[in-house]
Enzyme design. Structure first.
Site, PDB file in Angstrom:
ATOM      1  N   TYR A 191       0.857  -1.187   0.000  1.00  0.00           N
ATOM      2  CA  TYR A 191       0.000   0.000   0.000  1.00  0.00           C
ATOM      3  C   TYR A 191       0.889   1.233   0.000  1.00  0.00           C
ATOM      4  O   TYR A 191       1.810   1.327   0.825  1.00  0.00           O
ATOM      5  CB  TYR A 191      -0.964   0.028   1.203  1.00  0.00           C
ATOM      6  CG  TYR A 191      -2.061   1.025   0.933  1.00  0.00           C
ATOM      7  CD1 TYR A 191      -3.166   0.666   0.172  1.00  0.00           C
ATOM      8  CD2 TYR A 191      -1.943   2.347   1.336  1.00  0.00           C
ATOM      9  CE1 TYR A 191      -4.128   1.585  -0.165  1.00  0.00           C
ATOM     10  CE2 TYR A 191      -2.912   3.285   0.999  1.00  0.00           C
ATOM     11  CZ  TYR A 191      -4.005   2.895   0.257  1.00  0.00           C
ATOM     12  OH  TYR A 191      -4.944   3.820  -0.089  1.00  0.00           O
TER      13      TYR A 191
ATOM     14  N   SER B  17      -1.032  12.892   0.624  1.00  0.00           N
ATOM     15  CA  SER B  17      -0.780  11.920   1.690  1.00  0.00           C
ATOM     16  C   SER B  17      -1.167  10.523   1.230  1.00  0.00           C
ATOM     17  O   SER B  17      -0.528   9.549   1.563  1.00  0.00           O
ATOM     18  CB  SER B  17      -1.540  12.303   2.955  1.00  0.00           C
ATOM     19  OG  SER B  17      -2.919  12.376   2.698  1.00  0.00           O
ATOM     20  N   CYS B  18      -2.230  10.432   0.484  1.00  0.00           N
ATOM     21  CA  CYS B  18      -2.638   9.142  -0.057  1.00  0.00           C
ATOM     22  C   CYS B  18      -3.131   9.360  -1.473  1.00  0.00           C
ATOM     23  O   CYS B  18      -3.981  10.201  -1.672  1.00  0.00           O
ATOM     24  CB  CYS B  18      -3.751   8.513   0.766  1.00  0.00           C
ATOM     25  SG  CYS B  18      -4.267   6.930   0.109  1.00  0.00           S
ATOM     26  N   PRO B  19      -2.653   8.679  -2.489  1.00  0.00           N
ATOM     27  CA  PRO B  19      -1.687   7.593  -2.400  1.00  0.00           C
ATOM     28  C   PRO B  19      -0.253   8.036  -2.131  1.00  0.00           C
ATOM     29  O   PRO B  19       0.560   7.202  -1.773  1.00  0.00           O
ATOM     30  CB  PRO B  19      -1.797   6.894  -3.752  1.00  0.00           C
ATOM     31  CG  PRO B  19      -2.432   7.855  -4.671  1.00  0.00           C
ATOM     32  CD  PRO B  19      -3.216   8.794  -3.851  1.00  0.00           C
ATOM     33  N   GLY B  20       0.081   9.304  -2.267  1.00  0.00           N
ATOM     34  CA  GLY B  20       1.394   9.747  -1.826  1.00  0.00           C
ATOM     35  C   GLY B  20       2.336  10.121  -2.954  1.00  0.00           C
ATOM     36  O   GLY B  20       2.113   9.791  -4.113  1.00  0.00           O
TER      37      GLY B  20
END
Lengths: 397, 80
Positions: A191, B17-20
């Site tokens: 992930y 921050s996500c997915p980054g």
């Protein structure tokens, strides 16, 4: 009355159309399809043979005062305030909102179209997801390879969810001993956001799933049943579920410079305006925002645009809140924002239940009447707040 | 610009921050040609070990890593 044209017929478009004040805005929704798919359900069509309530008629999801036209938009002239459809009809507007999503594009990877044709995929549509199920159902042993073929992805947790549910399926069928699972990813870990990986990777390893990181798919040879990476590695498979690359919609823009190389709309991170235009907005997967492509983003962004159009001060905070099905009745959420790193949110049965509940209330949520509940829930799970209260994050801090 | 000339691409991944940021780097890398430079801007401190691991794996070179006053990390990699 201000004329608002919304291009697209998914989560963001529908919620925005339904929540704009009908006394102040005349809303037209233009979409190339009247079929509204609840896209998270494709995971369950592919890996659990789910069938119920995956898609509904968009016309029945929109409030009666919203005008819906099922026609593909081919051109958007931002300085001229005109949206043109494939049939040559022109719609002028005071405000335009682009909510056209992304579509899969296997043509970017040599061999991938054949692989997707043979084994299906769970990001394109219901028929492709059903094909995944058919291939898994007929599988009697060998190597199952699953991963994403491009760094741009709709729903970042979906690759991990897919392999965990596939493993669970084969275990349940007594085929686990005869099946090797290979998970490949272009990222440094399963992930991409590290705090969530700390939860996900141990689960993958505990279930005996092989992990190949930095595996950036270069090409696939369907006859040799082999996936090759740019870095020179190979995976030999018997069944390959390869998530295709994603691109923005096939719409020409004036000016063309509002889109990036992946045809994503260059969008202001806070105001959600299309770069350089005060009266044009983009929401959902169609944007180039540095957030996850997921329904929750489209939902929250639709609300920001609704407030801005209504004259309120509003800004998008980059919030993500993506449910992750870890198999075995366990779930977690990927929660973060522009200013808060992803939270390490421990897996639990409640999170899994919440994901299942969202599937139940999705259609109702598009009406906009549940917003007070969402407001309460999102405030309660604010990533800044969670990073102070979740024990896992306190230890990490 | 001629086909043989190299480019410097700036990838602005601040706030991601996500997915980054590593995903933005991977996207730019796919589009880069040999000799190109990619400059990655990020606010996520995890970007440093990620880019080092990525460069080691892909055989790319890190030209510099800088902590700038506004906490923005600038990383340059050269596709070889």
């Amino acid at each position: 009355m201000k004329k608002v044209v919304i291009v697209g017929g998914g989560t963001g478009a529908t919620l925005l159309a339904n929540t704009l004040d009908r006394r102040r805005f005349a809303v037209t929704v233009l979409s190339n399809s009247a079929v509204h798919v609840f896209q998270p359900a494709l995971l369950y069509v592919a890996f659990k043979h789910a069938a119920a309530d995956v898609a509904r008629d968009e016309r029945r999801l929109l409030a009666r005062h919203v005008r819906f036209v099922e026609e593909p938009v081919t051109h958007i002239d931002l300085p001229g305030h005109v949206v043109t459809t494939g049939g040559g009809r022109r719609y002028d507007y005071d405000y335009v909102v682009v909510a056209t999503g992304v579509r899969t594009d296997p043509s970017q990877i040599p061999g991938l179209s054949d692989v997707n044709e043979e084994f299906g995929d769970y990001h394109t549509g219901v028929a492709q997801a059903q094909k995944v199920w058919a291939r898994l159902d007929a599988f009697r042993g060998g190597t199952i390879a699953l991963g994403q073929s491009s760094p741009i992805i709709k729903c970042p947790p979906s690759p991990v969810e897919g392999i965990l549910l596939a493993e669970e399926l084969m275990r349940g069928r007594g085929l686990r001993d005869r099946t090797r699972f290979v998970f490949f990813t272009p990222y440094p870990r399963p992930y991409p956001a590290e705090p969530m990986n700390q939860i996900v990777e141990p689960i993958l390893r505990a279930r005996g799933i092989e992990i190949m990181t930095f595996f950036d798919v270069d090409r696939i040879d369907p006859r040799a049943r082999t996936i090759f990476s740019i870095e020179g590695e190979e995976i030999r498979y018997d069944l390959a579920i390869v998530i295709p690359p994603f691109v923005g919609a096939d719409i020409a823009y004036e000016p063309a410079s509002v889109r990036d190389a992946n045809r994503l709309i260059i969008t202001d991170r806070q105001s959600l305006r299309i770069t350089g235009f005060d009266d044009a907005f983009a929401i959902g997967d169609a944007t180039n925002l540095p957030t996850s492509k997921a329904g929750v983003g489209a939902h929250l962004e639709a609300r920001v645009v609704a407030r801005i159009l209504s004259g309120e001060r509003a800004a998008f905070d980059g919030r993500t809140h993506c449910p992750v099905d870890l198999g075995g009745g366990l779930g977690t959420f990927v929660i973060g924002s522009y200013t808060a790193p992803v939270v390490k949110y421990p897996p639990g049965r409640l999170s899994h239940l919440m994901k299942a509940m969202m599937a139940r209330i999705y259609w109702l949520s598009l009406r906009g009447t549940l917003e007070p509940v969402f407001d309460w829930y999102f405030a309660r799970t604010d990533p800044h707040r969670l990073s102070r209260t979740e024990p896992a994050n306190r230890r990490a801090a | 610009m001629g086909a043989n000339e190299t480019m410097r691409t700036i990838v602005d991944s601040r706030g991601s921050s996500c997915p980054g940021p590593i995903t933005d780097l991977a996207i730019a890398y796919r589009r880069a040609k040999v000799g190109d430079e990619i400059e990655l801007w990020a606010t996520d401190p995890g970007v440093k070990p990620d880019v080092r691991a990525w460069a080691a794996k892909t055989g790319n070179e890190i030209v510099s890593v800088e902590d700038q006053p506004d906490k923005i990390v600038v990383v340059r990699v050269v596709k070889r």
